[in-house]
Enzyme design. Structure first.
Site, short mmCIF file in Angstrom:
data_model
loop_
_atom_site.label_atom_id
_atom_site.label_comp_id
_atom_site.label_asym_id
_atom_site.label_seq_id
_atom_site.Cartn_x
_atom_site.Cartn_y
_atom_site.Cartn_z
N ARG A 107 0.82 -1.21 0.00
CA ARG A 107 0.00 0.00 0.00
C ARG A 107 0.85 1.25 0.00
NH1 ARG A 107 -2.48 0.87 5.83
NH2 ARG A 107 -0.85 -0.06 7.08
N ASP A 139 -6.31 -4.22 0.91
CA ASP A 139 -6.91 -3.22 0.02
C ASP A 139 -5.98 -2.11 -0.45
OD1 ASP A 139 -6.63 -1.84 2.35
OD2 ASP A 139 -8.78 -1.68 2.78
N GLY A 140 -4.77 -2.05 0.10
CA GLY A 140 -3.85 -1.01 -0.33
C GLY A 140 -4.16 0.36 0.25
N ARG A 197 4.97 10.37 1.94
CA ARG A 197 6.23 10.20 2.66
C ARG A 197 7.40 10.62 1.76
NH1 ARG A 197 6.12 4.44 5.73
NH2 ARG A 197 6.52 3.55 3.65
N ARG A 204 14.81 -1.35 1.74
CA ARG A 204 14.83 -1.97 3.07
C ARG A 204 15.81 -3.14 3.13
NH1 ARG A 204 9.24 -0.87 4.32
NH2 ARG A 204 8.78 0.92 3.00
N ASP A 278 11.61 -6.13 6.85
CA ASP A 278 11.06 -5.32 5.77
C ASP A 278 10.77 -3.90 6.25
OD1 ASP A 278 9.15 -7.10 7.17
OD2 ASP A 278 7.64 -5.83 6.23
N ASP A 288 8.40 3.25 8.45
CA ASP A 288 7.16 2.50 8.64
C ASP A 288 6.61 2.63 10.07
OD1 ASP A 288 7.24 1.82 6.03
OD2 ASP A 288 7.22 -0.35 6.32
P1 AMP Z 1 3.84 -3.68 7.75
O1 AMP Z 1 4.16 -4.67 8.81
O2 AMP Z 1 2.73 -2.72 8.08
O3 AMP Z 1 5.06 -2.94 7.31
O4 AMP Z 1 3.28 -4.47 6.48
C1 AMP Z 1 3.73 -5.73 6.08
C2 AMP Z 1 3.32 -6.00 4.66
O5 AMP Z 1 1.90 -5.94 4.52
C3 AMP Z 1 3.89 -5.05 3.64
O6 AMP Z 1 4.18 -5.77 2.48
C4 AMP Z 1 2.75 -4.08 3.41
O7 AMP Z 1 2.82 -3.47 2.16
C5 AMP Z 1 1.53 -5.00 3.53
N1 AMP Z 1 0.31 -4.29 3.92
C6 AMP Z 1 0.01 -3.79 5.13
N2 AMP Z 1 -1.21 -3.21 5.13
C7 AMP Z 1 -1.70 -3.34 3.86
C8 AMP Z 1 -2.92 -2.94 3.20
N3 AMP Z 1 -3.90 -2.30 3.84
N4 AMP Z 1 -3.04 -3.24 1.91
C9 AMP Z 1 -2.08 -3.89 1.25
N5 AMP Z 1 -0.93 -4.30 1.79
C10 AMP Z 1 -0.73 -4.03 3.09
MG MG Z 2 6.20 -2.09 6.33
#
Ligand code: AMP
Ligand code: MG
Length: 534
Positions: A107, A139-140, A197, A204, A278, A288
């Site tokens: 997203r 949903d992104g 951002r 990463r 990541d 993040d």
């Molecule tokens: P995070 O731990 O929040 O950094 O996210 C882990 C992974 O989940 C990353 O690949 C993000 O892009 C994906 N992600 C988190 N929230 C969403 C969302 N609402 N829609 C799509 N991908 C998501």
């Molecule tokens: Mg992340």
């Protein structure tokens, strides 16, 4: 002619690294690719809530541009400028200690690398601007509460002097987004939002881990060469031919930067909350902002992340060790380029020495000492950190109070202790005579130590106040701004951002922003605990 016509982009990431030949938003594996081109999804009724002026200035954006509809559309995914080349980055990661395979920007959509007035390049990235091929089943999108938190905290961290990605703007999309905030079967619609951002790059640790894990060694090398050339140019060999030593030196530098950033987190009381690989920047930036939190009462076992409440892998006191663990994963990923385990081991061994010396220096400055005398100061520090946990004691207010403790001879014990009183959450019950007695004896030692250096109280106070912030992004302050914003009044966001611009300087009339967590916030969702739902 458009008002944003003057913006110049130089999109080196997409120009120099391999693209996914399948630019479809349908989730798919993208072997050998570093990114997938994707356009942001247009939104119903975009509205900019707040712009961080310092970031706008760094990017060379004028007041006229900032006020334009085009700017609003650009930072909400409704306008892709001709010079942009928007994409989602492909990366993998270790999540909570387990290898998760391909993740990627699910997203986040990078718009392009903007050339700033001083000739630097800054990547503009929209978080919450719609699906990409890495969105998997999600949903992104992003909701207002988590976007406010990211926007405010990244700017607060910058002003605190902590390496971080920045945030140019916070906007509403006009769309509603469904979220089950506590993952307890109560989904509800929330306002959608996008943060723009800004960072030189959002590469990463996981960007290196994925190609390494897939045996994509040419791509791994291309990414490492790109990263070193662009962001660590001092390490790039003059003849343009990197050797194993080049990659080792690069790794050693990432080790160093990561250690330094985590020392800053420990200094200001920041808990990242999701230190998956990541979510660690190859530039050593804090990146993040999800379910992060700030220590209120000093408790090294605290994590704000409810998803992590059992193992507490990412608790405050564990961050230094996790930094090292994550760096070890990065080292494994770089191994194919170095093929010398001893050299990589030597580099990561530098983490402990570098972290310890930086951490020691940080604690020295927090205590207002000129030199660190290990024999005296180690036990002084250890005793203090123990005492801080024996009753709920606000970390931020404690250090500010300590700066005001008098080292005068003959001062009454109560008067000497007085500046610290405000740091205790439940002084009547928790600050027992026994504990108070231990604090008095600790203060005897501290005062003697300060006097042994001959530092004047005023000088010591100024030096301490320059490293011990008065205003931090307390969890409940962010939540109050969110509550207000959700009713349509965004003044809380603007005011909080403004206070956080000068975190070390007492601001008359802003006392409420330095106040310790009120009782109602002790166990309220969003204040003391957060889920990954955002
Ligand atoms: P995070 O731990 O929040 O950094 O996210 C882990 C992974 O989940 C990353 O690949 C993000 O892009 C994906 N992600 C988190 N929230 C969403 C969302 N609402 N829609 C799509 N991908 C998501
Ligand atoms: Mg992340």
């Amino acid at each position: 002619m458009t008002v944003l016509e003057s913006l110049e982009f130089d999109n080196r990431f997409t120009a120099e690294l391999p693209a996914d030949p399948n630019p479809s938003n349908v989730p798919h594996q993208a072997p050998g690719a570093m990114f997938t081109r994707v356009d942001p999804t247009p939104t119903a009724a975009p509205e900019v809530i707040s712009v961080a002026d310092e970031v706008a200035e760094m990017l060379g954006l004028t007041a006229e541009q900032l006020a334009s509809d085009e700017f609003r559309d650009m930072v909400t995914g409704n306008l892709v400028l001709p010079g942009m080349d928007s994409f989602a980055m492909r990366y993998g990661g270790h999540q909570f200690g387990n290898w998760a395979g391909q993740l990627g920007d699910g997203r986040a959509i990078n718009l392009g690398e903007l050339v700033t007035p001083d000739g630097q390049r800054q990547t503009l990235q929209l978080k919450g601007a719609g699906r990409t091929s890495y969105s998997r089943t999600a949903d992104g999108l992003a909701v207002l509460r988590s976007s406010i938190r990211e926007y405010l905290c990244s700017e607060a961290m910058f002003h605190l002097g902590v390496p971080t990605t920045r945030a140019l703007s916070l906007s509403l999309t006009g769309d509603q987004v469904m979220r089950d905030m506590l993952y307890d079967g109560h989904p509800a619609l929330e306002p959608g939002a996008v943060v723009c951002r800004v960072a030189p790059s959002f590469i990463r640790f996981g960007s290196f881990e994925l190609p390494a894990s897939m045996g994509e060694f040419d791509e791994l090398r291309a990414l490492a060469d790109f990263t070193i050339r662009e962001y660590y140019p001092e390490l790039w060999p003059a003849d343009g031919n990197p050797t194993p030593e080049t990659y080792t030196a690069f790794y050693a530098e990432v080790v160093k930067r990561t250690a330094e950033t985590i020392v800053h987190w420990q200094r200001v009381g920041f808990v990242h909350g999701v230190m998956n690989t990541d979510n660690l920047s190859i530039l050593g930036l804090t990146i993040d902002y999800g379910p992060y939190g700030w220590l209120e009462n000093y408790d090294p076992n605290w994590t704000p992340n409810t998803t992590d409440r059992h193992g507490k892998r990412y608790r405050f006191g564990n961050q230094p060790g996790i930094g090292q663990w994550n760096l070890a994963q990065l080292g494994n990923a770089l191994y194919p380029l170095v093929e010398d385990a001893d050299a990589l081991q030597l580099a990561i061994d530098g983490y402990v020495t570098h972290f310890q010396s930086q951490h020691q220096d940080m604690m020295r400055s927090k205590l207002g000492l000129a030199e660190w005398d290990a024999d005296r100061d180690e036990p002084l520090m250890v005793d203090m950190l123990d005492l801080l946990q024996d009753a709920e004691t606000d970390m931020t207010l404690f250090y500010r109070g300590l700066a005001n403790v008098s080292t005068d001879d003959g001062i009454a014990a109560d008067d000497r202790f007085a500046p610290l009183l405000d740091a205790f959450y439940v002084p009547d019950e928790q600050l027992t005579d026994e504990l108070r007695g231990r604090w008095d004896s600790w203060l005897d030692t501290y005062v003697a130590r300060v006097r042994s250096e001959g530092t004047d109280d005023g000088e010591r106070r100024d030096a301490m106040n320059a490293v011990n912030p008065l205003y931090v992004m307390r969890n409940y302050l962010a939540q109050l701004a969110i509550d207000k914003s959700e009713t349509g009044d965004h003044s809380g966001v603007t005011e909080l951002l403004d206070v956080m611009r000068n975190p070390y300087v007492e601001q008359p009339g802003k006392e409420e922003f330095a106040a310790k967590r009120p009782d109602w916030a002790r166990s309220r969702v969003g204040c003391s605990m957060l889920s990954c739902s955002s």
